[in-house]
Scaffold this active site. Structure first.
Site, PDB file in Angstrom:
ATOM      1  CB  THR A 183      -0.878  -0.046   1.274  1.00  0.00           C
ATOM      2  OG1 THR A 183      -1.814   0.992   1.211  1.00  0.00           O
ATOM      3  CG2 THR A 183      -0.061   0.056   2.536  1.00  0.00           C
ATOM      4  CE  LYS A 208      -4.540  -0.585   2.726  1.00  0.00           C
ATOM      5  NZ  LYS A 208      -4.015  -0.323   1.400  1.00  0.00           N
ATOM      6  N   GLY A 246       0.456   3.394  11.204  1.00  0.00           N
ATOM      7  CA  GLY A 246       0.008   2.914   9.903  1.00  0.00           C
ATOM      8  C   GLY A 246       0.866   1.745   9.474  1.00  0.00           C
ATOM      9  CB  SER A 284       3.982  -1.197  -3.539  1.00  0.00           C
ATOM     10  OG  SER A 284       2.614  -0.932  -3.355  1.00  0.00           O
TER      11      SER A 284
END
Length: 183
Positions: A13, A45, A57, A136
């Site tokens: 994410t 998240k 997070g 990512s």
């Protein structure tokens, strides 16, 4: 010899922390991807912890991340909300515990004065400029946030919003369902 079907690759994410002037924010996108399939658009998240004084997070495996959140929350309780001490103790546990070492996730945690990135290799990093990103899409969000911080007078929240939007336009594992929590 039997051919094994490869397990679908799970992609992360984008989680971005920005600290500027008096503002500290944590932003995350909502996309959950499994292999080449988007499974969810609105995952949350980012969490508020310890009486809403700390933000955390995660990027990586959701199950592993929830296990780390629980462990980190217990450290915060044990050390009465001391973020630095809790982060150091979690990093030590994560590195030395056989079960924790197998977890595939990273965390960013912050309060009003400190920001830390934690990883399973025992890394505990406090960024020099108050900006750090994981996942990512992390490198894209990090580059955009640093450029915005250096070249504008925008506040932390606006920098995070714009940087996350840029990351979502580049990284296929990041969407524009952005959640931002602010301290």
């Amino acid at each position: 010899m039997s051919a094994q079907t490869p397990t679908p690759m799970m992609h992360s994410t984008t989680i971005l922390a920005v600290r500027r002037d008096e503002g500290a924010v944590l932003a995350g996108d909502g996309q959950v991807t499994f292999g080449a399939t988007v499974m969810k658009q609105s995952a949350r998240k980012i969490r508020r912890l310890y009486n809403d004084r700390i933000l955390a997070g995660f990027a990586g495996s959701a199950a592993d991340s929830f296990a780390l959140f629980a462990r980190f929350e217990s450290k915060l309780e044990q050390y009465r909300g001391n973020l630095e001490r809790s982060a150091v103790e979690l990093a030590k546990d994560w590195r030395t515990d056989r079960i924790l070492r197998r977890l595939e996730a990273m965390l960013i945690v912050l309060d009003r004065t400190h920001t830390f990135l934690l990883s399973g290799t025992g890394d505990l990093i406090e960024p020099d400029d108050g900006i750090v990103a994981i996942g990512s899409g992390g490198p894209y969000a990090l580059a955009a946030a640093r450029a915005l911080a250096r070249e504008t007078t925008l506040g932390a929240r606006t920098i995070a919003e714009r940087a996350m939007t840029i990351a979502s336009e580049i990284c296929i594992y990041t969407n524009q369902n952005i959640v931002i929590e602010e301290l």
